[in-house]
Design a protein around this motif. Structure first.
Motif, PDB file in Angstrom:
ATOM      1  N   ASP A 384     -87.096  79.222  68.180  1.00 50.46           N
ATOM      2  CA  ASP A 384     -86.066  78.653  69.038  1.00 50.46           C
ATOM      3  C   ASP A 384     -84.843  79.552  68.990  1.00 50.46           C
ATOM      4  O   ASP A 384     -84.435  80.009  67.907  1.00 50.46           O
ATOM      5  CB  ASP A 384     -85.711  77.237  68.569  1.00 50.46           C
ATOM      6  N   ASN A 385     -84.265  79.793  70.165  1.00 49.34           N
ATOM      7  CA  ASN A 385     -83.090  80.665  70.272  1.00 49.34           C
ATOM      8  C   ASN A 385     -83.367  82.038  69.673  1.00 49.34           C
ATOM      9  O   ASN A 385     -82.504  82.665  69.066  1.00 49.34           O
ATOM     10  CB  ASN A 385     -81.887  80.013  69.590  1.00 49.34           C
ATOM     11  N   GLY A 386     -84.611  82.484  69.836  1.00 53.18           N
ATOM     12  CA  GLY A 386     -84.988  83.794  69.335  1.00 53.18           C
ATOM     13  C   GLY A 386     -85.147  83.881  67.840  1.00 53.18           C
ATOM     14  O   GLY A 386     -85.282  84.988  67.297  1.00 53.18           O
ATOM     15  N   GLN A 387     -85.167  82.723  67.128  1.00 47.86           N
ATOM     16  CA  GLN A 387     -85.253  82.716  65.674  1.00 47.86           C
ATOM     17  C   GLN A 387     -86.461  81.895  65.227  1.00 47.86           C
ATOM     18  O   GLN A 387     -86.786  80.885  65.832  1.00 47.86           O
ATOM     19  CB  GLN A 387     -83.978  82.135  65.069  1.00 47.86           C
ATOM     20  N   PRO A 388     -87.125  82.299  64.131  1.00 51.45           N
ATOM     21  CA  PRO A 388     -88.284  81.543  63.652  1.00 51.45           C
ATOM     22  C   PRO A 388     -87.874  80.202  63.072  1.00 51.45           C
ATOM     23  O   PRO A 388     -86.890  80.100  62.343  1.00 51.45           O
ATOM     24  CB  PRO A 388     -88.883  82.467  62.592  1.00 51.45           C
ATOM     25  N   LYS A 389     -88.644  79.166  63.394  1.00 50.16           N
ATOM     26  CA  LYS A 389     -88.416  77.827  62.871  1.00 50.16           C
ATOM     27  C   LYS A 389     -89.653  77.292  62.165  1.00 50.16           C
ATOM     28  O   LYS A 389     -89.733  76.104  61.876  1.00 50.16           O
ATOM     29  CB  LYS A 389     -88.019  76.878  64.003  1.00 50.16           C
ATOM     30  N   SER A 390     -90.610  78.142  61.915  1.00 54.38           N
ATOM     31  CA  SER A 390     -91.853  77.723  61.269  1.00 54.38           C
ATOM     32  C   SER A 390     -92.259  78.769  60.248  1.00 54.38           C
ATOM     33  O   SER A 390     -91.816  79.924  60.289  1.00 54.38           O
ATOM     34  CB  SER A 390     -92.967  77.538  62.301  1.00 54.38           C
ATOM     35  N   THR A 391     -93.118  78.335  59.324  1.00 49.67           N
ATOM     36  CA  THR A 391     -93.714  79.228  58.338  1.00 49.67           C
ATOM     37  C   THR A 391     -95.193  79.371  58.656  1.00 49.67           C
ATOM     38  O   THR A 391     -95.868  78.368  58.912  1.00 49.67           O
ATOM     39  CB  THR A 391     -93.548  78.662  56.921  1.00 49.67           C
ATOM     40  N   PRO A 392     -95.710  80.586  58.715  1.00 49.48           N
ATOM     41  CA  PRO A 392     -97.127  80.763  59.074  1.00 49.48           C
ATOM     42  C   PRO A 392     -98.047  79.895  58.226  1.00 49.48           C
ATOM     43  O   PRO A 392     -97.860  79.751  57.010  1.00 49.48           O
ATOM     44  CB  PRO A 392     -97.365  82.254  58.817  1.00 49.48           C
ATOM     45  N   ASP A 393     -99.000  79.283  58.905  1.00 47.98           N
ATOM     46  CA  ASP A 393    -100.044  78.469  58.270  1.00 47.98           C
ATOM     47  C   ASP A 393     -99.482  77.256  57.539  1.00 47.98           C
ATOM     48  O   ASP A 393    -100.108  76.726  56.616  1.00 47.98           O
ATOM     49  CB  ASP A 393    -100.863  79.324  57.292  1.00 47.98           C
ATOM     50  N   GLY A 852    -101.064  88.586  67.414  1.00 51.70           N
ATOM     51  CA  GLY A 852    -102.033  88.025  68.342  1.00 51.70           C
ATOM     52  C   GLY A 852    -102.893  86.927  67.788  1.00 51.70           C
ATOM     53  O   GLY A 852    -103.667  86.313  68.528  1.00 51.70           O
ATOM     54  N   ASN A 853    -102.792  86.622  66.507  1.00 53.18           N
ATOM     55  CA  ASN A 853    -103.690  85.647  65.903  1.00 53.18           C
ATOM     56  C   ASN A 853    -103.055  84.279  65.722  1.00 53.18           C
ATOM     57  O   ASN A 853    -103.554  83.456  64.964  1.00 53.18           O
ATOM     58  CB  ASN A 853    -104.174  86.158  64.546  1.00 53.18           C
ATOM     59  N   GLU A 854    -101.951  83.970  66.391  1.00 54.62           N
ATOM     60  CA  GLU A 854    -101.305  82.680  66.216  1.00 54.62           C
ATOM     61  C   GLU A 854    -101.202  81.940  67.543  1.00 54.62           C
ATOM     62  O   GLU A 854    -101.290  82.538  68.609  1.00 54.62           O
ATOM     63  CB  GLU A 854     -99.910  82.842  65.613  1.00 54.62           C
ATOM     64  N   ALA A 855    -101.016  80.633  67.454  1.00 53.44           N
ATOM     65  CA  ALA A 855    -100.760  79.820  68.643  1.00 53.44           C
ATOM     66  C   ALA A 855     -99.260  79.764  68.880  1.00 53.44           C
ATOM     67  O   ALA A 855     -98.480  79.636  67.934  1.00 53.44           O
ATOM     68  CB  ALA A 855    -101.314  78.411  68.444  1.00 53.44           C
ATOM     69  N   LEU A 856     -98.858  79.885  70.133  1.00 54.06           N
ATOM     70  CA  LEU A 856     -97.436  79.805  70.480  1.00 54.06           C
ATOM     71  C   LEU A 856     -97.105  78.356  70.792  1.00 54.06           C
ATOM     72  O   LEU A 856     -97.202  77.916  71.937  1.00 54.06           O
ATOM     73  CB  LEU A 856     -97.126  80.709  71.677  1.00 54.06           C
ATOM     74  N   LEU A 857     -96.719  77.601  69.768  1.00 49.83           N
ATOM     75  CA  LEU A 857     -96.315  76.215  70.008  1.00 49.83           C
ATOM     76  C   LEU A 857     -94.977  76.162  70.717  1.00 49.83           C
ATOM     77  O   LEU A 857     -94.740  75.299  71.549  1.00 49.83           O
ATOM     78  CB  LEU A 857     -96.254  75.449  68.692  1.00 49.83           C
ATOM     79  N   LEU A 858     -94.100  77.094  70.366  1.00 55.53           N
ATOM     80  CA  LEU A 858     -92.800  77.183  71.040  1.00 55.53           C
ATOM     81  C   LEU A 858     -92.261  78.588  70.891  1.00 55.53           C
ATOM     82  O   LEU A 858     -92.234  79.153  69.787  1.00 55.53           O
ATOM     83  CB  LEU A 858     -91.799  76.190  70.438  1.00 55.53           C
ATOM     84  N   TYR A 859     -91.870  79.172  72.026  1.00 58.76           N
ATOM     85  CA  TYR A 859     -91.061  80.382  72.004  1.00 58.76           C
ATOM     86  C   TYR A 859     -89.971  80.207  73.045  1.00 58.76           C
ATOM     87  O   TYR A 859     -90.240  80.116  74.242  1.00 58.76           O
ATOM     88  CB  TYR A 859     -91.876  81.646  72.308  1.00 58.76           C
ATOM     89  N   SER A 860     -88.727  80.108  72.579  1.00 59.53           N
ATOM     90  CA  SER A 860     -87.592  79.897  73.472  1.00 59.53           C
ATOM     91  C   SER A 860     -86.518  80.920  73.156  1.00 59.53           C
ATOM     92  O   SER A 860     -86.128  81.080  71.987  1.00 59.53           O
ATOM     93  CB  SER A 860     -87.035  78.477  73.305  1.00 59.53           C
ATOM     94  N   THR A 861     -86.037  81.611  74.177  1.00 62.18           N
ATOM     95  CA  THR A 861     -85.005  82.620  73.962  1.00 62.18           C
ATOM     96  C   THR A 861     -83.608  82.016  73.906  1.00 62.18           C
ATOM     97  O   THR A 861     -82.663  82.707  73.539  1.00 62.18           O
ATOM     98  CB  THR A 861     -85.041  83.672  75.083  1.00 62.18           C
ATOM     99  N   GLN A 862     -83.500  80.734  74.278  1.00 59.92           N
ATOM    100  CA  GLN A 862     -82.235  80.028  74.151  1.00 59.92           C
ATOM    101  C   GLN A 862     -82.453  78.756  73.362  1.00 59.92           C
ATOM    102  O   GLN A 862     -83.561  78.213  73.321  1.00 59.92           O
ATOM    103  CB  GLN A 862     -81.642  79.694  75.523  1.00 59.92           C
ATOM    104  N   ALA A 863     -81.371  78.254  72.751  1.00 55.93           N
ATOM    105  CA  ALA A 863     -81.481  77.039  71.964  1.00 55.93           C
ATOM    106  C   ALA A 863     -81.952  75.887  72.839  1.00 55.93           C
ATOM    107  O   ALA A 863     -81.505  75.729  73.986  1.00 55.93           O
ATOM    108  CB  ALA A 863     -80.138  76.699  71.326  1.00 55.93           C
ATOM    109  N   LEU A 864     -82.883  75.080  72.330  1.00 53.77           N
ATOM    110  CA  LEU A 864     -83.362  73.927  73.081  1.00 53.77           C
ATOM    111  C   LEU A 864     -82.211  72.960  73.340  1.00 53.77           C
ATOM    112  O   LEU A 864     -81.374  72.740  72.456  1.00 53.77           O
ATOM    113  CB  LEU A 864     -84.461  73.202  72.292  1.00 53.77           C
TER     114      LEU A 864
END
Length: 865
Positions: A384-393, A852-864
């Motif tokens: 969100d807003n170009g920043q990671p909000k999740s940890t892989p796996d 390439g091995n992950e699902a894109l649950l959310l990619y947002s270049t601006q804050a939601l």
């Protein structure tokens, strides 16, 4: 019935208003009110009916007047169904259904009739050809026809209406990805008292759809069990009662519904057991019973496998819960919510295996709102807003506090992603222009080589001419194939419709071969001229325009967004501009090139030879009609090198149920990775975008089936401008929405190009990579799915497909100098032999690259928001 709301306080009154608006929408979708029927007279028809129709049916053409149009009325001879709701019409309807399939026609049930059934109606296709299909529709009138199941019936498989592909020797249901051209539209279903029976099943792919349908009954299992996906879609669906409204248990890529109303289900409104990627619902209202059964969930994701498959994406919806119930419960599947309203003081989210519960706070209006929420049990990527909000796996719930108090939901949530049923004309609508009866066009069995396009164009010109008595009238293309010598120009205002994607076709038939009769395809080899920054020719020493070679041969086929230099300033067209002297569009040279553009960023350009074009010749026809521009229910067959659609003018376009094929009805490649076979004569592909949307065009585009492009070994076929969809310079006229766009198998980079545009939205996107499985064309066998350049507010909501990457340099999603990008719920199936280091998304300006091995649950270049 308004759910027993008591108008005792402000909150109750707000609920009442919402239910009133939803009930008005529900009633409108139920009654199917339209203009009166026009009774056709056999005397006006200028040609014999299709010779595919045998004498036992054609002998009744004086009463079966719809045969010319492409429709069979089962209440007329030789079928003679009663439609009185008393006599059993099952056998009669099945005979009419089978005949319509054989004749490449549709069954049309008359308005106001009720057909009593006692067993399953089977719509079973035996071959994969798109030339045929089972299509059954409701006729014009004040009340939609009804199929009513007799109480206590024994139904095969407990499915009343079964649409399926079952080729000889194949296991039924195992060929869903090649099930095409089924349609169920404008008919209501009453399941009576049959507790184990479901209303309809259509696990199909491209050109399959369920539209404008209401299903109800005293007791039944599910309204719909298995939706179309893979480019097939559903819209304007209502289910009242039953244990479940929608059940999805088939591994079908992102099945979807646009405009869904579910009321009074006993166990769940939506049950997802199995799906490929997410089930995508755009525009919905789900309401529980007054006293819900224990364990009721409006949306139940029952699969316990932590995966982006078997998932759910829901946008622009409302959930009204009475008593102790849950809005959405996930046993392990990912889900995404956007702009969803939930009645207050209830449980909004329950994920028991992750011990996650989110409740709705008390609200004066009685409602709360989830602006955005992403839950990933699979450990998908959340940015969100170009920043990671999740940890892989690692499971993720974002944002952590998504529910806020809100005013009552808008009254248009259910309808904003669909269409108004009453606004769509049919062949029997009063005041239509029949291109055969009124203008002399002829189907192929009468004359397969004449120019029907000139007659169709005259109908369009009349309908778009404000001084014509035919101004604003819809244009009907009857059953048959109609030849075009020239592209058709819809003039930014036409409503044009046929009798079905299997029944009506427009086909380019230039004499002597090639694309069009005037040789415009051959003009692709012409050399453009240099020009100065003012758009005038640069002359050589001989005083003549100086030739300039194109960067690729394909660029010579292109034209600018506008023929008005003021409307297409320097930079907007990139490497191209309108030349004032020669009145043509040429490539800019030298310092006039925008140095930031790649050679394949063809912003603002389009091939002039598309079959369907739409420009508005200013000052020629006066004001455009207020009706929306309509393109529906026919197919486009091209010869070599002819693109299909180029729309640069047209407000509020509705395009749905349009078939697309390079040469005619064909069997496209299988939807699975295979090594492309060697062609003795490789197909010649259009050297331009297949579908171009540009300029002021906006609207909704449903089920574009751009999947019949076989990758093969097509080296040297025009290079990078083989894009399936080009969106260029749009946004000024309004937003563009794609529902179930199917972009597949193109062995070039990218498949979709969005450039210099804003407000472009994909819902339930289905995609596949080239079928090349090794290092062929393009380099390393794979290219980008989409390139988004110089654009803003571009979104993708729910998407999946087989997208195989065999290189580490080309991303699936390539973002260049673009803002307000938002991707939610996007997944791909990777190939088993992909190398490490493949790239899902590359956003150059933000310095983001996702593996390439992950699902894109959310990619947002601006804050939601």
């Amino acid at each position: 019935k308004l759910s027993g709301v008591t108008l005792g306080n402000t909150a109750d009154f707000a609920v009442f208003l919402i239910m009133l608006s939803l009930t008005v929408v529900f009633i409108a979708s139920t009654t199917g009110s339209r203009t009166p029927i026009k009774v056709a007279s056999p005397a006006v028809h200028r040609y014999p009916i299709d010779p595919l129709v045998p004498a036992r049916v054609s002998d009744h053409k004086d009463v079966q007047t719809g045969l010319w149009a492409g429709f069979i009325n089962p209440c007329l001879a030789p079928y003679n169904a009663t439609g009185d709701g008393v006599a059993d019409d099952t056998e009669t309807l099945q005979t009419a259904i089978d005949d319509a399939y054989a004749f490449r026609m549709s069954v049309e049930l008359p308005s106001g009739k009720t057909f009593l059934l006692s067993r399953q109606l089977a719509f079973i296709q035996k071959n994969r050809s798109r030339a045929y299909g089972f299509q059954i529709v409701g006729g014009v009138g004040s009340i939609r026809p009804v199929l009513r199941l007799k109480d206590h019936s024994t139904i095969s498989g407990n499915i009343l209406l079964l649409f399926q592909l079952a080729p000889s020797g194949a296991v039924p249901g195992h060929s869903d990805s090649e099930h095409y051209n089924s349609r169920f539209r404008g008919i209501d279903v009453n399941l009576g008292f049959n507790p184990e029976v479901s209303g309809l099943s259509m696990s199909g792919a491209q050109m399959c759809s369920i539209e404008d349908v209401r299903i109800s009954g005293a007791a039944f299992y599910a309204g719909i069990i298995e939706l179309p996906g893979s480019g097939g879609f559903s819209a304007n669906i209502a289910v009242v009662g039953g244990d479940y409204g929608i059940v999805e248990s088939t591994f079908r890529p992102n099945p979807s519904v646009s405009g869904l109303l579910l009321q009074g289900q006993a166990k769940a409104g939506i049950l997802v057991n199995v799906a490929r990627g997410p089930l995508v619902v755009s525009g919905f209202h789900i309401e529980s019973e007054q006293t819900p059964q224990p364990g009721y969930s409006a949306i139940l994701l029952a699969n316990q496998t932590a995966s982006m498959d078997n998932a759910f994406n829901g946008e622009d919806g409302s959930v009204l819960l009475h008593g102790d119930a849950v809005a959405i419960q996930s046993e392990g599947s990912d889900f995404v919510l956007k702009n969803v309203y939930v009645s207050s003081s209830t449980t909004v989210v329950s994920c028991p295996h992750q011990k996650l519960t989110i409740s709705s706070p008390a609200s004066p209006s009685g409602w709360s709102r989830v602006a955005h929420f992403v839950f990933s049990a699979s450990g998908g990527s959340v940015w969100d807003n170009g920043q990671p909000k999740s940890t892989p796996d690692t499971p993720t719930a974002y944002p952590p506090n998504p529910v806020t108090t809100a005013d009552a939901p808008p009254g248009d949530l259910v309808t904003r992603h669909a269409w108004i049923y009453d606004n769509i004309p049919t062949w029997a609508t009063v005041g239509i222009l029949n291109v055969c009866d009124d203008y002399g066009a002829t189907p192929q069995w009468v004359n397969a080589s004449d120019d029907d396009g000139a007659k169709i164009q005259q109908a369009i010109s009349d309908a778009c001419n404000a001084s014509s008595p035919k101004f604003g009238l819809p244009i009907f293309l009857p059953h048959g194939e109609f030849g075009l010598y020239e592209p058709l120009n819809l003039l930014g205002c036409a409503q044009i419709f046929g009798s079905g994607t299997h029944s009506t076709a427009l086909k380019s038939i230039a004499p002597g071969g090639g694309c069009w009769s005037d040789g415009r395809a051959q003009r692709c080899s012409a050399m453009p001229v240099n020009e100065d920054l003012t758009g005038n020719d640069l002359l050589g020493s001989d005083g003549k325009p100086q030739p300039q070679k194109c960067e690729t041969p394909a660029l010579c086929c292109m034209m600018c967004t506008s023929h008005d230099p003021a409307a297409s300033p320097f930079g907007h067209c990139g490497a191209w501009s309108w030349n004032n002297q020669s009145k043509t569009c040429w490539m800019k040279t030298g310092t006039s090139r925008n140095p930031n553009r790649k050679s394949h960023d063809v912003s603002g350009v389009v091939n002039p030879g598309a079959m369907l074009t739409s420009t508005h010749p200013i000052g020629m026809f006066g004001a455009a009609p207020s009706k929306q521009m309509l393109i529906t229910d026919f197919s486009l067959y091209t010869q070599t090198e002819c693109p299909f659609i180029d729309l640069s003018a047209g407000l509020d376009v509705l395009l749905r149920d349009v078939g697309i094929s390079l040469s005619g009805p064909l069997v496209p490649p299988p939807s699975k990775p295979v090594q492309a076979p060697a062609f003795a004569n490789p197909p010649v592909l259009p050297r331009a975008p297949y579908v171009s949307l540009r300029g002021t065009v906006n609207g909704k585009f449903y089920g574009l089936p751009l999947d019949g492009i076989f990758g093969g070994t097509n080296s040297g076929l025009g290079g990078p401008l083989h894009v399936l969809i080009l969106v260029s310079g749009t946004g000024a006229g309004g937003a563009i929405h794609f529902y179930q766009a199917s972009t597949e198998h193109l062995a070039h980079d990218p498949q979709v190009l969005i450039t210099d545009s804003h407000d472009v939205h994909f819902h339930a996107w289905k995609y596949e990579s080239s079928l090349n499985s090794g290092s062929s064309i393009p380099p390393d066998g794979s290219g980008s799915l989409v390139r988004i350049a110089y654009s803003q507010n571009v979104t993708s909501f729910g998407a999946s497909g087989n997208y195989h990457m065999y290189n580490t340099t080309v991303p699936v999603i390539d973002v260049l100098s673009s803002r307000q990008l938002r991707i939610q719920g996007m997944v791909r199936k990777a190939a088993w032999n992909e190398p490490p280091g493949t790239v899902w998304l590359r956003d150059n300006d933000n310095g983001v690259s996702r593996p390439g091995n992950e699902a894109l649950l959310l990619y947002s270049t601006q804050a939601l928001p």
